[in-house]
Design a protein around this motif. Structure first.
Motif, PDB file in Angstrom:
ATOM      1  N   GLU A   1       0.456  -1.161  -0.466  1.00 43.03           N
ATOM      2  CA  GLU A   1      -0.060  -0.031  -0.125  1.00 43.03           C
ATOM      3  C   GLU A   1       1.051   1.178   0.031  1.00 43.03           C
ATOM      4  OE1 GLU A   1      -2.389  -0.371   3.491  1.00 43.03           O
ATOM      5  OE2 GLU A   1      -3.569  -1.481   2.683  1.00 43.03           O
ATOM      6  N   GLY A   2       1.835   1.066   0.761  1.00 41.24           N
ATOM      7  CA  GLY A   2       3.379   2.572   0.444  1.00 41.24           C
ATOM      8  C   GLY A   2       3.640   2.363  -1.129  1.00 41.24           C
ATOM      9  N   GLU A   3       3.599   1.581  -1.550  1.00 38.53           N
ATOM     10  CA  GLU A   3       5.110   1.569  -2.854  1.00 38.53           C
ATOM     11  C   GLU A   3       4.246   1.846  -3.554  1.00 38.53           C
ATOM     12  OE1 GLU A   3       7.861   0.071  -2.591  1.00 38.53           O
ATOM     13  OE2 GLU A   3       7.410   0.654  -0.237  1.00 38.53           O
ATOM     14  N   THR A   4       5.166   1.981  -4.501  1.00 40.60           N
ATOM     15  CA  THR A   4       4.174   3.169  -6.173  1.00 40.60           C
ATOM     16  C   THR A   4       4.299   2.142  -7.556  1.00 40.60           C
ATOM     17  OG1 THR A   4       6.756   2.342  -7.151  1.00 40.60           O
ATOM     18  CG2 THR A   4       6.354   5.664  -5.559  1.00 40.60           C
ATOM     19  N   TRP A   5       3.361   2.573  -8.459  1.00 42.80           N
ATOM     20  CA  TRP A   5       2.956   0.849  -9.016  1.00 42.80           C
ATOM     21  C   TRP A   5       3.941   0.634 -10.067  1.00 42.80           C
ATOM     22  CZ3 TRP A   5       4.405   1.989 -14.868  1.00 42.80           C
ATOM     23  CH2 TRP A   5       4.813   3.188 -14.892  1.00 42.80           C
ATOM     24  N   GLU A   6       5.570   0.441  -9.949  1.00 40.67           N
ATOM     25  CA  GLU A   6       6.620   0.187 -10.548  1.00 40.67           C
ATOM     26  C   GLU A   6       6.747  -0.358  -9.252  1.00 40.67           C
ATOM     27  OE1 GLU A   6       9.125   4.252 -11.368  1.00 40.67           O
ATOM     28  OE2 GLU A   6       9.196   3.294 -13.483  1.00 40.67           O
ATOM     29  N   THR A   7       6.914  -0.564  -8.302  1.00 44.82           N
ATOM     30  CA  THR A   7       7.210  -1.756  -7.072  1.00 44.82           C
ATOM     31  C   THR A   7       5.840  -2.442  -7.031  1.00 44.82           C
ATOM     32  OG1 THR A   7       7.030  -0.329  -5.448  1.00 44.82           O
ATOM     33  CG2 THR A   7       9.203   0.030  -6.077  1.00 44.82           C
ATOM     34  N   VAL A   8       5.281  -2.123  -6.801  1.00 44.83           N
ATOM     35  CA  VAL A   8       3.762  -3.558  -6.411  1.00 44.83           C
ATOM     36  C   VAL A   8       4.005  -4.668  -6.897  1.00 44.83           C
ATOM     37  CG1 VAL A   8       1.683  -3.527  -6.831  1.00 44.83           C
ATOM     38  CG2 VAL A   8       2.095  -1.561  -5.981  1.00 44.83           C
ATOM     39  N   PRO A   9       4.077  -4.477  -7.827  1.00 46.78           N
ATOM     40  CA  PRO A   9       4.269  -5.987  -8.681  1.00 46.78           C
ATOM     41  C   PRO A   9       5.899  -6.663  -8.321  1.00 46.78           C
ATOM     42  CG  PRO A   9       5.097  -4.219 -10.837  1.00 46.78           C
ATOM     43  CD  PRO A   9       4.472  -3.543  -8.808  1.00 46.78           C
ATOM     44  N   GLU A  10       6.678  -6.268  -7.342  1.00 47.05           N
ATOM     45  CA  GLU A  10       6.968  -7.111  -6.411  1.00 47.05           C
ATOM     46  C   GLU A  10       7.034  -7.566  -5.912  1.00 47.05           C
ATOM     47  OE1 GLU A  10      10.632  -5.151  -5.292  1.00 47.05           O
ATOM     48  OE2 GLU A  10      11.006  -4.299  -6.892  1.00 47.05           O
ATOM     49  N   TYR A  11       5.778  -6.937  -4.454  1.00 46.83           N
ATOM     50  CA  TYR A  11       4.509  -7.475  -3.877  1.00 46.83           C
ATOM     51  C   TYR A  11       3.442  -8.548  -4.687  1.00 46.83           C
ATOM     52  CZ  TYR A  11       6.948  -4.331  -0.711  1.00 46.83           C
ATOM     53  OH  TYR A  11       8.463  -3.675  -0.021  1.00 46.83           O
ATOM     54  N   GLN A  12       3.133  -8.423  -5.386  1.00 48.73           N
ATOM     55  CA  GLN A  12       2.278  -8.907  -6.003  1.00 48.73           C
ATOM     56  C   GLN A  12       2.680 -10.398  -6.578  1.00 48.73           C
ATOM     57  OE1 GLN A  12       0.896  -6.649  -9.702  1.00 48.73           O
ATOM     58  NE2 GLN A  12      -0.358  -5.630  -8.844  1.00 48.73           N
ATOM     59  N   LEU A  13       4.523 -10.464  -6.635  1.00 48.80           N
ATOM     60  CA  LEU A  13       4.977 -11.188  -7.103  1.00 48.80           C
ATOM     61  C   LEU A  13       5.284 -12.919  -5.797  1.00 48.80           C
ATOM     62  CD1 LEU A  13       5.876 -13.926  -9.120  1.00 48.80           C
ATOM     63  CD2 LEU A  13       8.251 -12.252  -8.930  1.00 48.80           C
ATOM     64  N   PHE A  14       5.261 -11.611  -4.865  1.00 49.59           N
ATOM     65  CA  PHE A  14       5.617 -12.475  -3.700  1.00 49.59           C
ATOM     66  C   PHE A  14       4.067 -12.909  -3.283  1.00 49.59           C
ATOM     67  CE2 PHE A  14       4.875 -11.800   0.927  1.00 49.59           C
ATOM     68  CZ  PHE A  14       4.896 -12.706   1.112  1.00 49.59           C
ATOM     69  N   GLN A  15       2.628 -12.678  -3.773  1.00 49.09           N
ATOM     70  CA  GLN A  15       1.783 -13.629  -2.921  1.00 49.09           C
ATOM     71  C   GLN A  15       1.687 -14.640  -3.715  1.00 49.09           C
ATOM     72  OE1 GLN A  15      -0.024 -12.293  -0.693  1.00 49.09           O
ATOM     73  NE2 GLN A  15       0.579  -9.998  -0.524  1.00 49.09           N
ATOM     74  N   ILE A  16       1.793 -14.636  -5.229  1.00 47.24           N
ATOM     75  CA  ILE A  16       2.016 -15.861  -6.214  1.00 47.24           C
ATOM     76  C   ILE A  16       2.788 -16.977  -5.271  1.00 47.24           C
ATOM     77  CG2 ILE A  16       2.207 -17.049  -7.873  1.00 47.24           C
ATOM     78  CD1 ILE A  16       0.838 -13.846  -9.586  1.00 47.24           C
ATOM     79  N   ILE A  17       4.059 -16.819  -5.550  1.00 44.77           N
ATOM     80  CA  ILE A  17       4.318 -17.767  -5.029  1.00 44.77           C
ATOM     81  C   ILE A  17       4.851 -18.035  -3.374  1.00 44.77           C
ATOM     82  CG2 ILE A  17       7.564 -17.953  -3.762  1.00 44.77           C
ATOM     83  CD1 ILE A  17       8.013 -15.659  -5.694  1.00 44.77           C
ATOM     84  N   ALA A  18       3.851 -16.611  -2.449  1.00 46.41           N
ATOM     85  CA  ALA A  18       3.563 -18.044  -1.282  1.00 46.41           C
ATOM     86  C   ALA A  18       2.065 -18.790  -1.878  1.00 46.41           C
ATOM     87  CB  ALA A  18       2.644 -16.695  -0.087  1.00 46.41           C
ATOM     88  N   ARG A  19       1.674 -19.046  -2.565  1.00 45.21           N
ATOM     89  CA  ARG A  19       0.377 -20.063  -2.779  1.00 45.21           C
ATOM     90  C   ARG A  19       1.528 -20.532  -3.462  1.00 45.21           C
ATOM     91  NH1 ARG A  19      -2.287 -14.618  -4.551  1.00 45.21           N
ATOM     92  NH2 ARG A  19      -1.861 -15.843  -6.684  1.00 45.21           N
ATOM     93  N   LEU A  20       2.125 -20.714  -4.108  1.00 42.29           N
ATOM     94  CA  LEU A  20       3.158 -21.590  -4.321  1.00 42.29           C
ATOM     95  C   LEU A  20       3.591 -22.184  -3.504  1.00 42.29           C
ATOM     96  CD1 LEU A  20       4.123 -23.406  -7.104  1.00 42.29           C
ATOM     97  CD2 LEU A  20       6.173 -21.857  -6.498  1.00 42.29           C
ATOM     98  N   CYS A  21       4.400 -21.910  -2.330  1.00 43.08           N
ATOM     99  CA  CYS A  21       3.975 -22.791  -1.231  1.00 43.08           C
ATOM    100  C   CYS A  21       2.970 -23.137  -0.726  1.00 43.08           C
ATOM    101  CB  CYS A  21       4.915 -21.567  -0.632  1.00 43.08           C
ATOM    102  SG  CYS A  21       6.850 -21.020  -1.191  1.00 43.08           S
ATOM    103  N   ALA A  22       2.137 -22.920  -0.323  1.00 44.16           N
ATOM    104  CA  ALA A  22       1.419 -23.380  -0.163  1.00 44.16           C
ATOM    105  C   ALA A  22       0.821 -24.779  -0.913  1.00 44.16           C
ATOM    106  CB  ALA A  22      -0.484 -22.450  -0.365  1.00 44.16           C
ATOM    107  N   LEU A  23       0.653 -24.845  -2.220  1.00 44.73           N
ATOM    108  CA  LEU A  23       1.146 -25.713  -3.068  1.00 44.73           C
ATOM    109  C   LEU A  23       2.072 -26.615  -2.334  1.00 44.73           C
ATOM    110  CD1 LEU A  23      -1.024 -27.494  -5.463  1.00 44.73           C
ATOM    111  CD2 LEU A  23       1.100 -26.123  -6.443  1.00 44.73           C
ATOM    112  N   ARG A  24       2.979 -26.427  -2.582  1.00 47.94           N
ATOM    113  CA  ARG A  24       4.079 -27.748  -2.459  1.00 47.94           C
ATOM    114  C   ARG A  24       3.813 -28.074  -0.805  1.00 47.94           C
ATOM    115  NH1 ARG A  24       8.920 -27.458  -4.859  1.00 47.94           N
ATOM    116  NH2 ARG A  24       9.910 -27.898  -2.730  1.00 47.94           N
TER     117      ARG A  24
END
Length: 330
Positions: free
Chosen positions: A248-271
């Protein structure tokens, strides 16, 4: 705690070594000292000097490193090696500490563990490159002193929650990576990541209110993801929540990093799920397909600054095959 030196990949190409051999020893020393002073003063980590770890050396000792007849204090040489190899402001660099350490390192503090663990990692790196066991012994001794200093500091909840303490604990994990020679190193690495996570919990969401605090947290969640992926664990729910708050405190250019984190977190849950369920279970397959779809959507929504193109290269010293990726310079 002596360790057997291993290869970490911080080698020096023959071309760069030849360039260093042509330089003046006095000039190299002055150049390195000026570079470290500038780095500590204003955080500029531009590539002002060549890799000191591969400078022509006549002899390596536990108190000094001799370069063309000039004795450079071991701590300075180790510090230079660390910043040159692990900190960079190159836009294409994947260095995790580029936007954190220059600021924290030059901050006045009575907490001495941070510069000492930086020296320990630098000594270990030089030992690996030079195949100098005596430097690995010195690195292990510094590491042990840092552990004692951190254990003492975390008895004070105020000191334990500082930027310096959290960063020093994460660097303990990096030390284990650089010196890894047996399974015990991996267990120690896990313990340090868990310790850093505990400190982050002590800091709470206040750590996400500043840009520096978010950058430190970024470094931590990368380590948490690696740990969860390797050991088939789910990402702790509070860490996922912190990532959402940080975004929420990031710019539109850095938000994708956090979005990727959420996706990888779901991959961890899958594993973690696959470890307990049949890998052919329809639920597992469905979740895997959803993660694939999320990654595709994430890729298609990236801003132009994430663009890259493929270049052909015949120089196999710089790439593993005949291609490499260049990040867009926009």
């Amino acid at each position: 705690m002596p360790r057997i030196p291993g290869r970490t990949g911080y080698g020096v190409s023959q071309r760069n070594q030849q360039g260093r051999d042509q330089g003046s020893g006095s000039d190299n020393l002055e150049q390195k000292q000026a570079w470290i002073s500038k780095l500590i003063r204003d955080g500029d980590v531009g590539n002002y000097a060549t890799d000191c770890s591969a400078a022509p050396a006549q002899k390596l000792e536990c108190t000094t490193v001799a370069i063309r007849g000039l004795s450079v204090p071991q701590e300075e040489e180790a510090t230079y090696y660390f910043f040159h190899n692990f900190v960079s402001e190159d836009p294409a660099s994947l260095s995790a500490y580029s936007h954190v350490l220059p600021t924290i390192y030059r901050h006045d503090s009575s907490f001495s563990a941070l510069p000492k663990i930086i020296e320990a990692i630098g000594l270990a790196g030089i030992s690996n490159v030079k195949q100098a066991p005596e430097l690995m012994v010195a690195a292990g001794q510094k590491y042990a002193r840092v552990l004692r200093a951190i254990n003492a500091s975390i008895q004070d909840s105020k000191e334990a929650s500082t930027d310096q303490t959290l960063t020093a604990v994460m660097l303990l994990a990096l030390f284990e990576t650089v010196t890894c020679s047996n399974p015990e190193s991996m267990r120690s690495w896990v313990n340090h990541v868990n310790g850093a996570t505990a400190i982050a919990r002590l800091r709470g969401t206040d750590q996400l209110r500043t840009k520096l605090g978010r950058r430190i947290f970024d470094n931590l969640i990368v380590q948490i993801l690696i740990d969860c992926l390797q050991r088939h664990l789910i990402v702790p729910p509070d860490v996922i929540e912190w990532a959402e708050i940080a975004a929420e405190g990031e710019t539109w250019e850095t938000v994708p990093e956090y979005q990727l984190f959420q996706i990888i977190a779901r991959l961890c849950a899958l594993r973690a799920t696959v470890q307990k369920a049949n890998k052919h279970d329809i639920g597992v397959v469905t979740l895997a397909n959803l993660i694939d779809s999320d990654l595709e959507d994430w890729k298609n929504s990236l801003p132009p600054t994430f663009s890259y193109w493929i270049k052909q290269s015949a120089n196999t010293e710089d790439v593993f095959s005949d291609t490499h990726l260049d990040l867009a310079q926009l």
